[in-house]
Design a protein around this motif. Structure first.
Motif, PDB file in Angstrom:
ATOM      1  N   GLY A  21       0.824  -1.207   0.000  1.00  0.00           N
ATOM      2  CA  GLY A  21       0.000   0.000   0.000  1.00  0.00           C
ATOM      3  C   GLY A  21       0.855   1.252   0.000  1.00  0.00           C
ATOM      4  N   ASP A  22       0.186   2.393   0.112  1.00  0.00           N
ATOM      5  CA  ASP A  22       0.883   3.669   0.111  1.00  0.00           C
ATOM      6  C   ASP A  22       1.581   3.897   1.446  1.00  0.00           C
ATOM      7  N   VAL A  23       2.722   4.538   1.390  1.00  0.00           N
ATOM      8  CA  VAL A  23       3.481   4.939   2.574  1.00  0.00           C
ATOM      9  C   VAL A  23       3.669   6.445   2.452  1.00  0.00           C
ATOM     10  N   VAL A  24       3.256   7.152   3.489  1.00  0.00           N
ATOM     11  CA  VAL A  24       3.227   8.613   3.450  1.00  0.00           C
ATOM     12  C   VAL A  24       4.164   9.163   4.514  1.00  0.00           C
ATOM     13  N   ILE A  25       4.888  10.203   4.152  1.00  0.00           N
ATOM     14  CA  ILE A  25       5.719  10.926   5.107  1.00  0.00           C
ATOM     15  C   ILE A  25       5.109  12.315   5.262  1.00  0.00           C
ATOM     16  N   ARG A  26       5.024  12.766   6.535  1.00  0.00           N
ATOM     17  CA  ARG A  26       4.353  14.036   6.817  1.00  0.00           C
ATOM     18  C   ARG A  26       5.197  14.861   7.776  1.00  0.00           C
ATOM     19  N   SER A  27       5.203  16.159   7.535  1.00  0.00           N
ATOM     20  CA  SER A  27       5.884  17.057   8.473  1.00  0.00           C
ATOM     21  C   SER A  27       5.187  16.966   9.822  1.00  0.00           C
ATOM     22  N   THR A  28       5.931  17.185  10.889  1.00  0.00           N
ATOM     23  CA  THR A  28       5.340  17.044  12.218  1.00  0.00           C
ATOM     24  C   THR A  28       4.244  18.067  12.495  1.00  0.00           C
ATOM     25  N   ASP A  29       4.234  19.166  11.746  1.00  0.00           N
ATOM     26  CA  ASP A  29       3.141  20.131  11.921  1.00  0.00           C
ATOM     27  C   ASP A  29       1.941  19.794  11.040  1.00  0.00           C
ATOM     28  N   GLY A  30       2.067  18.766  10.203  1.00  0.00           N
ATOM     29  CA  GLY A  30       0.968  18.285   9.381  1.00  0.00           C
ATOM     30  C   GLY A  30       0.660  19.101   8.140  1.00  0.00           C
ATOM     31  N   LYS A  31       1.482  20.083   7.840  1.00  0.00           N
ATOM     32  CA  LYS A  31       1.195  20.959   6.701  1.00  0.00           C
ATOM     33  C   LYS A  31       1.590  20.360   5.359  1.00  0.00           C
ATOM     34  N   GLU A  32       2.567  19.455   5.360  1.00  0.00           N
ATOM     35  CA  GLU A  32       3.016  18.857   4.102  1.00  0.00           C
ATOM     36  C   GLU A  32       2.994  17.341   4.222  1.00  0.00           C
ATOM     37  N   GLU A  33       2.567  16.705   3.139  1.00  0.00           N
ATOM     38  CA  GLU A  33       2.486  15.253   3.107  1.00  0.00           C
ATOM     39  C   GLU A  33       2.890  14.767   1.720  1.00  0.00           C
ATOM     40  N   PHE A  34       3.725  13.734   1.690  1.00  0.00           N
ATOM     41  CA  PHE A  34       4.218  13.196   0.432  1.00  0.00           C
ATOM     42  C   PHE A  34       4.136  11.676   0.436  1.00  0.00           C
ATOM     43  N   SER A  35       3.826  11.106  -0.700  1.00  0.00           N
ATOM     44  CA  SER A  35       3.813   9.656  -0.859  1.00  0.00           C
ATOM     45  C   SER A  35       5.221   9.161  -1.159  1.00  0.00           C
ATOM     46  N   LEU A  36       5.676   8.187  -0.383  1.00  0.00           N
ATOM     47  CA  LEU A  36       6.991   7.604  -0.635  1.00  0.00           C
ATOM     48  C   LEU A  36       6.936   6.510  -1.693  1.00  0.00           C
ATOM     49  N   LYS A  37       5.754   6.185  -2.163  1.00  0.00           N
ATOM     50  CA  LYS A  37       5.630   5.210  -3.244  1.00  0.00           C
ATOM     51  C   LYS A  37       5.880   5.864  -4.600  1.00  0.00           C
ATOM     52  N   SER A  38       5.799   7.159  -4.660  1.00  0.00           N
ATOM     53  CA  SER A  38       6.079   7.904  -5.881  1.00  0.00           C
ATOM     54  C   SER A  38       7.573   8.209  -5.932  1.00  0.00           C
ATOM     55  N   THR A  39       8.235   7.771  -6.988  1.00  0.00           N
ATOM     56  CA  THR A  39       9.675   7.982  -7.108  1.00  0.00           C
ATOM     57  C   THR A  39      10.017   9.462  -7.054  1.00  0.00           C
ATOM     58  N   PHE A  40       9.277  10.275  -7.750  1.00  0.00           N
ATOM     59  CA  PHE A  40       9.529  11.718  -7.771  1.00  0.00           C
ATOM     60  C   PHE A  40       9.306  12.332  -6.392  1.00  0.00           C
ATOM     61  N   SER A  41       8.186  11.999  -5.792  1.00  0.00           N
ATOM     62  CA  SER A  41       7.792  12.578  -4.516  1.00  0.00           C
ATOM     63  C   SER A  41       8.731  12.183  -3.383  1.00  0.00           C
ATOM     64  N   ARG A  42       9.228  10.958  -3.391  1.00  0.00           N
ATOM     65  CA  ARG A  42      10.034  10.475  -2.265  1.00  0.00           C
ATOM     66  C   ARG A  42      11.327  11.272  -2.071  1.00  0.00           C
ATOM     67  N   TYR A  43      11.994  11.620  -3.150  1.00  0.00           N
ATOM     68  CA  TYR A  43      13.242  12.362  -3.018  1.00  0.00           C
ATOM     69  C   TYR A  43      12.999  13.804  -2.568  1.00  0.00           C
ATOM     70  N   ILE A  44      11.952  14.395  -3.069  1.00  0.00           N
ATOM     71  CA  ILE A  44      11.587  15.747  -2.630  1.00  0.00           C
ATOM     72  C   ILE A  44      11.198  15.727  -1.158  1.00  0.00           C
ATOM     73  N   ALA A  45      10.389  14.751  -0.787  1.00  0.00           N
ATOM     74  CA  ALA A  45       9.891  14.662   0.583  1.00  0.00           C
ATOM     75  C   ALA A  45      11.009  14.489   1.588  1.00  0.00           C
ATOM     76  N   ILE A  46      11.870  13.556   1.367  1.00  0.00           N
ATOM     77  CA  ILE A  46      12.934  13.287   2.328  1.00  0.00           C
ATOM     78  C   ILE A  46      13.857  14.496   2.456  1.00  0.00           C
ATOM     79  N   GLY A  47      14.272  15.050   1.341  1.00  0.00           N
ATOM     80  CA  GLY A  47      15.145  16.218   1.386  1.00  0.00           C
ATOM     81  C   GLY A  47      14.485  17.421   2.015  1.00  0.00           C
ATOM     82  N   ARG A  48      13.274  17.703   1.597  1.00  0.00           N
ATOM     83  CA  ARG A  48      12.573  18.903   2.072  1.00  0.00           C
ATOM     84  C   ARG A  48      12.181  18.803   3.539  1.00  0.00           C
TER      85      ARG A  48
END
Length: 79
Positions: A21-48
């Protein structure tokens, strides 16, 4: 799961790739959320999120079996 100091990003990505299933990473304040299953999104999410919000971020698995597997993954990293 609240995560801190993930040093082996490649191992994390490999573990996420094994999830059904989908794995999501979210900022601790909940304002940003990214799917780690998306190749594009995962690199942006982890870095950002690591850059803007420090060392802590939250990860959620939509599938309970995936959540169990990810907990096992992080348990093995601590050994």
């Amino acid at each position: 799961m609240l995560l801190k100091n993930v040093k082996d990003v490649n191992a994390l990505i490999a573990a996420v790739d094994k999830c059904n299933g989908d794995v999501v990473i979210r900022s601790t304040d909940g304002k940003e959320e990214f799917s780690l299953k998306s190749t594009f999104s995962r690199y942006i999410a982890i870095g950002r999120l690591c850059d803007e919000y420090g060392e802590y971020y939250e990860m959620f698995c939509k599938n309970k079996e995936d959540e169990h597997n990810m907990i096992g993954f992080f348990y093995e990293l601590k050994k």
